[in-house]
Write an enzyme that holds these catalytic residues in place. Structure first.
Site, PDB file in Angstrom:
ATOM      1  CE1 TYR A 129      -3.289  -2.776   0.268  1.00 17.23           C
ATOM      2  CE2 TYR A 129      -3.687  -2.185   2.555  1.00 17.23           C
ATOM      3  CZ  TYR A 129      -3.982  -2.959   1.459  1.00 17.23           C
ATOM      4  OH  TYR A 129      -4.975  -3.913   1.543  1.00 17.23           O
ATOM      5  CG  LEU A 150     -19.085   1.178   3.622  1.00 18.49           C
ATOM      6  CD1 LEU A 150     -18.733   2.557   4.165  1.00 18.49           C
ATOM      7  CD2 LEU A 150     -20.576   0.891   3.828  1.00 18.49           C
ATOM      8  NE  ARG A 152     -12.212  -2.054  -4.124  1.00 13.64           N
ATOM      9  CZ  ARG A 152     -12.833  -3.230  -3.974  1.00 13.64           C
ATOM     10  NH1 ARG A 152     -14.160  -3.275  -4.043  1.00 13.64           N
ATOM     11  NH2 ARG A 152     -12.156  -4.332  -3.761  1.00 13.64           N
ATOM     12  CB  SER A 182     -20.352   5.566   1.432  1.00 16.43           C
ATOM     13  OG  SER A 182     -20.511   6.434   0.313  1.00 16.43           O
TER      14      SER A 182
END
Length: 333
Positions: free
Chosen positions: A58, A208, A210, A214
Site C-alpha cells: 500500500y 461499502l 469502496r 456509503s
C-alpha cells in the site's frame, strides 16, 4: 462508544468487532491527508477498534510508515497489526504478480518489521495466492516465523475453500480476509461455509464497496488522479447507474430505521455472524464515527428480508475488479 469484541478464529486473538483498513490512507483513492489519517487511527484506538489492517505494498511501504508514526505515541499492545504481503509492484506503481516463496516471505517480513518499527506482526497473510508456489510452502514459511516470535497469527486473503483447508492443515489459520458486502455475496457459496467448518474467522473488506455503498457517492463525482475506482467495473457507465439505483433501495430502508446507508450496510455484515469482522476504510474521523454507529443498529428479520429482496445475491452490475485482477482471485475460481 465502546466497541464490543469478536475472536478471530477458534484460538485467535480478540479484536474490536469493527476493524480499520488503512489502504486508502496511502493514495489508492487519490491523495489523503496524512495528519487526518493519523488522527483517525488514534480515534479508532480510543474507541476500542484494535485491528489495524495494512499491506506492505500500500503506497509501496508508505502505509506501514504511516501506521508506525501513528503508533509511535501509543502502547504497542493497543493495536493488532495485520499485514498482507507478496504483491509485486514496479517503480511506476503497476502490479506485477505475487511471490509466495518461503525466502520471499521472510524477506517481506523483515522490511515490514523495519518500516513498522516493531518486533512482531500480529497477523501475517499473503495478499493473493501465488499460483507457482503450493500454499503449504507459503504457510509453512510463515509458521517458522511464528515459531521464531516474529509473527503471532497466520491469516489468508481471497482464497477458495480448498486452499483454506490445505493451509489450515499446515498451521491454524485465524482468519480469511475477503470482500463481502451487500453487493459482494460470492463468499457465501463455499468460503464462508468452510470458515465456519474450520473455526476460521472472516475479516470482510469492501463492506461499502469502496464508497459505492456509503450513501455519499454521486454519479457525477470526479475521481482524483490515481484513484483505483476509475478502473473498477462497478463504477463505470451503465454499471454505475444500475448500482447507484440499488443503493437508493438501501437508502429507503435506512431512512425507515433512522440510520445512514453506510451504517446499514456495515450492520448487515455484522449481522452475518459473530465470526465476521468488517473492516472499514475510513480516512477521516467523521467517516469513522459514522461507521462505528453501525454497532448500535439492530436488524430484525423483516428488515433483513427486505434487504434481501432489495439486493439479492448477484444484483450488482460489473465485476468487483478488472479482468486481470479477477484472474488472481483464488476465491472466485
Amino acid at each position: 462508544m465502546s466497541v464490543p469484541q469478536r475472536r478471530l478464529g477458534r484460538d485467535g486473538p480478540l479484536v474490536g468487532a469493527i476493524g480499520l483498513g488503512c489502504m486508502g490512507m496511502s493514495a489508492m483513492y487519490g491523495p489523503a491527508d496524512g495528519s487526518e489519517s493519523i488522527a483517525t487511527i488514534h480515534a479508532a484506538l480510543d474507541a476500542g477498534v484494535t485491528l489495524i489492517d495494512t499491506g506492505d505494498f500500500y503506497g509501496m511501504g508508505h502505509n506501514e510508515l504511516l501506521i508506525r508514526d501513528a503508533l509511535a505515541i501509543r502502547e504497542r499492545g493497543e493495536a493488532l497489526i495485520s499485514v498482507k504481503f507478496g504483491a509485486l509492484r514496479g517503480p511506476d506503481g503497476r502490479f506485477a504478480g505475487n511471490d509466495g516463496r518461503p525466502a520471499a516471505v521472510a524477506n517481506f517480513l523483515a522490511y515490514s518489521l523495519r518500516r513498522l518499527d516493531t518486533d512482531h506482526v500480529d497477523i501475517y497473510r499473503p495478499a493473493r495466492l501465488d499460483p507457482d508456489v503450493p500454499i503449504e510452502e507459503t504457510v509453512g514459511a510463515i509458521a517458522e516465523l511464528v515459531d521464531a516470535g516474529y509473527v503471532r497469527h497466520i491469516g489468508l486473503s481471497e482464497v477458495g475453500a480448498d486452499t483454506l483447508r490445505r493451509a489450515h492443515a499446515v498451521h491454524p489459520i485465524c482468519d480469511v480476509q475477503i470482500e463481502y458486502s451487500l453487493l459482494a455475496r460470492s463468499p457465501e457459496a463455499s468460503v464462508l461455509p468452510a470458515c465456519r467448518e474450520l473455526g476460521v474467522a472472516v475479516t470482510a473488506y469492501g463492506v461499502l464497496t469502496r464508497g459505492l455503498l456509503s450513501g455519499h457517492w454521486r454519479a457525477d463525482r470526479r475521481l482524483a488522479v490515481g484513484d483505483i475506482r476509475a478502473h473498477s467495473p462497478r463504477y463505470l457507465g451503465a454499471n454505475l447507474e444500475h448500482n447507484l439505483a440499488l443503493v437508493e433501495g438501501v437508502r429507503a430502508i435506512a431512512d425507515q430505521l433512522g440510520v445512514s446507508v453506510a451504517q446499514l450496510a456495515i450492520a448487515w455484515v455484522l449481522a452475518r455472524g459473530e465470526q465476521i469482522v468488517p473492516l472499514v476504510g475510513a480516512r477521516r474521523r467523521d467517516r469513522l464515527q459514522e461507521a462505528l454507529g453501525a454497532l448500535s443498529v439492530t436488524l430484525d428479520r423483516p428488515t433483513l428480508a427486505e434487504l434481501e429482496r432489495t439486493l439479492p445475491p448477484g444484483a450488482a452490475a460489473g465485476e468487483r475488479y478488472p479482468a486481470a485482477a479477477m484472474a488472481q482471485l483464488d476465491s472466485e475460481r
